[in-house]
Design an enzyme around this catalytic site. Structure first.
Site, PDB file in Angstrom:
ATOM      1  N   CYS A 127      -3.210  11.370  16.310  1.00  0.00           N
ATOM      2  CA  CYS A 127      -4.204  10.043  15.587  1.00  0.00           C
ATOM      3  C   CYS A 127      -5.565  10.200  16.478  1.00  0.00           C
ATOM      4  O   CYS A 127      -5.686  10.269  17.638  1.00  0.00           O
ATOM      5  CB  CYS A 127      -3.458   8.733  16.182  1.00  0.00           C
ATOM      6  N   ASP A 177      -2.140 -19.817  -7.967  1.00  0.00           N
ATOM      7  CA  ASP A 177      -0.799 -19.542  -8.440  1.00  0.00           C
ATOM      8  C   ASP A 177       0.210 -20.133  -7.671  1.00  0.00           C
ATOM      9  O   ASP A 177       0.022 -20.911  -6.654  1.00  0.00           O
ATOM     10  CB  ASP A 177      -0.563 -18.198  -8.627  1.00  0.00           C
ATOM     11  N   GLN A 199       4.047 -13.304 -11.942  1.00  0.00           N
ATOM     12  CA  GLN A 199       5.062 -13.879 -11.127  1.00  0.00           C
ATOM     13  C   GLN A 199       6.300 -13.289 -11.799  1.00  0.00           C
ATOM     14  O   GLN A 199       6.306 -12.390 -12.270  1.00  0.00           O
ATOM     15  CB  GLN A 199       4.895 -15.424 -11.046  1.00  0.00           C
ATOM     16  N   HIS A 218      -4.711   0.701  16.657  1.00  0.00           N
ATOM     17  CA  HIS A 218      -4.020   2.040  16.410  1.00  0.00           C
ATOM     18  C   HIS A 218      -3.341   1.655  14.823  1.00  0.00           C
ATOM     19  O   HIS A 218      -3.243   2.520  14.031  1.00  0.00           O
ATOM     20  CB  HIS A 218      -3.156   2.399  17.408  1.00  0.00           C
ATOM     21  N   CYS A 242      -7.666   7.725  16.569  1.00  0.00           N
ATOM     22  CA  CYS A 242      -8.086   6.279  16.824  1.00  0.00           C
ATOM     23  C   CYS A 242      -8.570   6.240  18.648  1.00  0.00           C
ATOM     24  O   CYS A 242      -7.839   6.847  19.186  1.00  0.00           O
ATOM     25  CB  CYS A 242      -7.029   5.194  16.703  1.00  0.00           C
ATOM     26  N   ASP A 259      -7.536 -14.844  -0.791  1.00  0.00           N
ATOM     27  CA  ASP A 259      -6.401 -15.375  -1.607  1.00  0.00           C
ATOM     28  C   ASP A 259      -6.598 -16.989  -1.798  1.00  0.00           C
ATOM     29  O   ASP A 259      -7.464 -17.581  -1.436  1.00  0.00           O
ATOM     30  CB  ASP A 259      -5.084 -15.244  -0.727  1.00  0.00           C
ATOM     31  N   SER A 260      -5.699 -17.178  -2.928  1.00  0.00           N
ATOM     32  CA  SER A 260      -6.277 -18.713  -3.501  1.00  0.00           C
ATOM     33  C   SER A 260      -5.645 -19.907  -2.686  1.00  0.00           C
ATOM     34  O   SER A 260      -5.956 -20.960  -3.175  1.00  0.00           O
ATOM     35  CB  SER A 260      -5.742 -18.892  -5.114  1.00  0.00           C
ATOM     36  N   GLY A 261      -4.714 -19.669  -1.782  1.00  0.00           N
ATOM     37  CA  GLY A 261      -4.304 -20.708  -0.921  1.00  0.00           C
ATOM     38  C   GLY A 261      -2.863 -21.271  -1.205  1.00  0.00           C
ATOM     39  O   GLY A 261      -2.210 -21.812  -0.390  1.00  0.00           O
ATOM     40  N   GLY A 262      -2.433 -20.959  -2.427  1.00  0.00           N
ATOM     41  CA  GLY A 262      -0.944 -21.418  -2.821  1.00  0.00           C
ATOM     42  C   GLY A 262      -0.095 -21.058  -2.057  1.00  0.00           C
ATOM     43  O   GLY A 262       0.982 -21.757  -1.686  1.00  0.00           O
ATOM     44  N   PHE A 263      -0.129 -19.594  -1.633  1.00  0.00           N
ATOM     45  CA  PHE A 263       1.082 -19.009  -1.082  1.00  0.00           C
ATOM     46  C   PHE A 263       1.239 -19.722   0.308  1.00  0.00           C
ATOM     47  O   PHE A 263       2.122 -19.872   1.049  1.00  0.00           O
ATOM     48  CB  PHE A 263       0.777 -17.533  -0.944  1.00  0.00           C
ATOM     49  N   GLY A 319       4.599 -12.894  -6.053  1.00  0.00           N
ATOM     50  CA  GLY A 319       6.122 -13.408  -5.925  1.00  0.00           C
ATOM     51  C   GLY A 319       6.885 -12.444  -5.322  1.00  0.00           C
ATOM     52  O   GLY A 319       7.999 -12.591  -5.503  1.00  0.00           O
ATOM     53  N   ASP A 347      -2.150  -5.513   0.955  1.00  0.00           N
ATOM     54  CA  ASP A 347      -2.533  -6.355   2.176  1.00  0.00           C
ATOM     55  C   ASP A 347      -1.358  -6.787   3.107  1.00  0.00           C
ATOM     56  O   ASP A 347      -0.134  -6.870   2.274  1.00  0.00           O
ATOM     57  CB  ASP A 347      -3.285  -7.478   1.683  1.00  0.00           C
ATOM     58  N   CYS A 400      -5.485   5.799  21.007  1.00  0.00           N
ATOM     59  CA  CYS A 400      -4.819   7.248  21.169  1.00  0.00           C
ATOM     60  C   CYS A 400      -5.630   8.438  21.945  1.00  0.00           C
ATOM     61  O   CYS A 400      -5.091   9.092  22.815  1.00  0.00           O
ATOM     62  CB  CYS A 400      -4.371   7.872  19.757  1.00  0.00           C
TER      63      CYS A 400
HETATM   64  C1  LIG Z   1       4.313 -11.266   2.710  1.00  0.00           C
HETATM   65  N1  LIG Z   1       4.456 -11.246   1.397  1.00  0.00           N
HETATM   66  C2  LIG Z   1       3.800 -11.887   0.380  1.00  0.00           C
HETATM   67  N2  LIG Z   1       2.472 -12.267   0.873  1.00  0.00           N
HETATM   68  C3  LIG Z   1       2.188 -12.777  -0.453  1.00  0.00           C
HETATM   69  C4  LIG Z   1       1.021 -13.637  -0.790  1.00  0.00           C
HETATM   70  C5  LIG Z   1      -0.255 -13.698   0.055  1.00  0.00           C
HETATM   71  C6  LIG Z   1      -1.018 -11.976   0.272  1.00  0.00           C
HETATM   72  N3  LIG Z   1      -1.567 -12.104   1.507  1.00  0.00           N
HETATM   73  C7  LIG Z   1      -2.975 -12.856   1.454  1.00  0.00           C
HETATM   74  C8  LIG Z   1      -3.467 -13.420   2.784  1.00  0.00           C
HETATM   75  C9  LIG Z   1      -4.640 -13.556   2.811  1.00  0.00           C
HETATM   76  C10 LIG Z   1      -5.162 -14.187   4.143  1.00  0.00           C
HETATM   77  C11 LIG Z   1      -4.340 -14.150   5.184  1.00  0.00           C
HETATM   78  C12 LIG Z   1      -2.987 -14.034   4.984  1.00  0.00           C
HETATM   79  C13 LIG Z   1      -2.515 -13.792   3.623  1.00  0.00           C
HETATM   80  C14 LIG Z   1       0.848 -14.088  -2.168  1.00  0.00           C
HETATM   81  N4  LIG Z   1      -0.382 -14.686  -2.434  1.00  0.00           N
HETATM   82  C15 LIG Z   1      -0.684 -15.289  -3.811  1.00  0.00           C
HETATM   83  N5  LIG Z   1      -1.556 -15.905  -4.146  1.00  0.00           N
HETATM   84  N6  LIG Z   1       0.534 -15.256  -4.658  1.00  0.00           N
HETATM   85  C16 LIG Z   1       1.641 -14.571  -4.498  1.00  0.00           C
HETATM   86  O1  LIG Z   1       2.596 -14.406  -4.913  1.00  0.00           O
HETATM   87  C17 LIG Z   1       2.171 -13.866  -2.879  1.00  0.00           C
HETATM   88  C18 LIG Z   1       3.015 -13.464  -2.634  1.00  0.00           C
HETATM   89  C19 LIG Z   1       3.154 -12.816  -1.399  1.00  0.00           C
HETATM   90  N7  LIG Z   1       4.103 -12.136  -0.833  1.00  0.00           N
END
Ligand SMILES: CNc1nc2c(CCNCc3ccccc3)c3nc(N)[nH]c(=O)c3cc2[nH]1
Length: 371
Positions: free
Chosen positions: A303, A146, A188, A334, A305, A92-96, A215, A265, A308
């Site tokens: 299951c 983003d 978004q 599990h 796994c 993921d790009s880090g913004g969230f 989003g 994810d 289990c």
């Molecule tokens: C839980 N709800 C939710 N997660 C969102 C994420 C993160 C997705 N998970 C990636 C991750 C990677 C490594 C470790 C932890 C998480 C988003 N990422 C971005 N870039 N943009 C989103 O709009 C956006 C919206 C989200 N809603």
């Protein structure tokens, strides 16, 4: 030949089985991606992840930037070698994470400035820097930089934010140099149908190997989230993979797969496992509850796994109470296997043309009776 070919193998309603080719192997969709925030899926060995059917792992730009740093990961051979997973990675790009970890100090046209949650130092992330980090980490799938607006946000804020995210997408694409990485755009628009459609259509103007629905899963109700998922998959092209970010409850996967989502994810299965809960067809059982201390049954009948096949609920309940590491490890194993079996059964139902029946049977067991 395109290193990221996506071909639809079967359809059932709007659900579809896809084959996604990557430089690190082919994967079948719909699939669930375990989250390895800091380059490790907490408590689980890569060989065990492989054994339970994990195909793609997630890592995070924000966390790996802070520690150990992208230069180190690159010098040590990139994520695949560094973390011992030779299947596909997605970063993921880090913004969230900046927004969700609440250390955001400023967001402007250039990017974001935030405080490290490790030592409080100020760090700047821009589209260019995020792409450079993701290129150094070496994931197969990388995300455009983003902004995921907080929930709720005003329509004015949502509109200004999605427009900036589109400008950041253009900058992310311009900053990309590696042909062996697939950049996904992230739509978004929050839960505003008009803005969601606008953002999705504008994101589509960029011809990309895949598109993420961003989003969402940020605190809105399911009644608000799912119409946005449905609207998104109506607009997104059939021929490209769709990634619904952060969605991981079993019932939400079943509903979203039925709407044509291919990739998911969530930290939910591993986090709830570490907190002592197991996913079962009826929902979730919390092994801290005394009722399980004499329960000879496996976490889930049927299951396959290791948890289990080897241990009783009573033993795992004991481990959880004793705060033994093995408790969280077995429950995480599990819970991930539970989601991988769910997507395996979903792919089979789609191939049989009976996804509707599959979803109804799932819902009957999940919501039909109390645990
Ligand atoms: C839980 N709800 C939710 N997660 C969102 C994420 C993160 C997705 N998970 C990636 C991750 C990677 C490594 C470790 C932890 C998480 C988003 N990422 C971005 N870039 N943009 C989103 O709009 C956006 C919206 C989200 N809603």
């Amino acid at each position: 030949m395109d290193p990221f070919r996506f071909t639809i193998q079967a359809r059932s309603g709007r659900a579809r089985v896809g084959l996604l080719t990557t430089p690190h192997g082919r994967v079948e969709t719909p699939l669930f991606m375990p989250v390895g925030t800091q380059g490790s899926v907490k408590g689980l060995l890569p060989k065990d992840l492989k054994a339970i059917g994990s195909q793609v792992l997630l890592a995070n730009t924000y966390h790996l930037l802070l520690r150990p740093g992208p230069e180190r990961v690159q010098a040590l051979g990139g994520l695949h070698r560094f973390a011992g997973w030779d299947g596909p990675w997605l970063t993921d790009s880090g913004g969230f994470q900046v927004m969700s970890l609440g250390h955001l100090r400023r967001i402007d046209e250039e990017g974001v400035v935030f405080q490290s949650h490790l030592d409080g130092s100020l760090i700047r992330l821009t589209p260019e820097r995020s792409i450079a980090i993701q290129e150094a980490l070496g994931a197969d799938f990388i995300m455009a930089f983003d902004e995921c607006p907080p929930y709720p946000s005003s329509p004015e804020y949502l509109k200004a934010s999605l427009e900036r995210t589109l400008r950041w997408l253009e900058r992310s694409l311009k900053a990309k140099t590696r042909p062996d990485q697939a950049l996904f755009g992230i739509a978004q628009g929050g839960t505003d149908a008009g803005l969601r459609a606008l953002s999705t259509r504008e994101t589509l103007r960029f011809d990309l190997p895949g598109y993420a629905i961003g989003g969402l899963a940020v605190g809105e109700t399911k009644e608000e989230m799912f119409p946005m998922v449905a609207l998104s998959t109506e607009i997104l092209p059939e021929a490209k993979p769709r990634y619904l970010m952060g969605v991981g409850h079993p019932e939400d996967l079943v509903a979203a797969m039925g709407l044509g989502v291919d990739l998911f994810d969530s930290v939910y299965p591993t986090r709830t496992g570490r907190f002592g809960s197991a996913l079962v067809p009826e929902g979730r059982i919390n092994l801290k509850n005394a009722q399980y201390l004499e329960d000879k049954r496996p976490l889930e009948e049927g299951c396959d796994c290791y948890a289990c096949q080897t241990f009783s609920r009573a033993y795992i309940a004991h481990l959880v109470r004793a705060e033994e590491m093995l408790g969280g490890i077995l429950l995480s194993l599990h819970n991930l296997r539970f989601l991988h079996r769910l997507t395996e059964r979903a792919r089979e139902a789609i191939r049989q043309g009976s996804y509707g029946a599959f979803a109804r049977e799932f819902a009957e067991r999940r919501f039909g009776k109390e645990i």
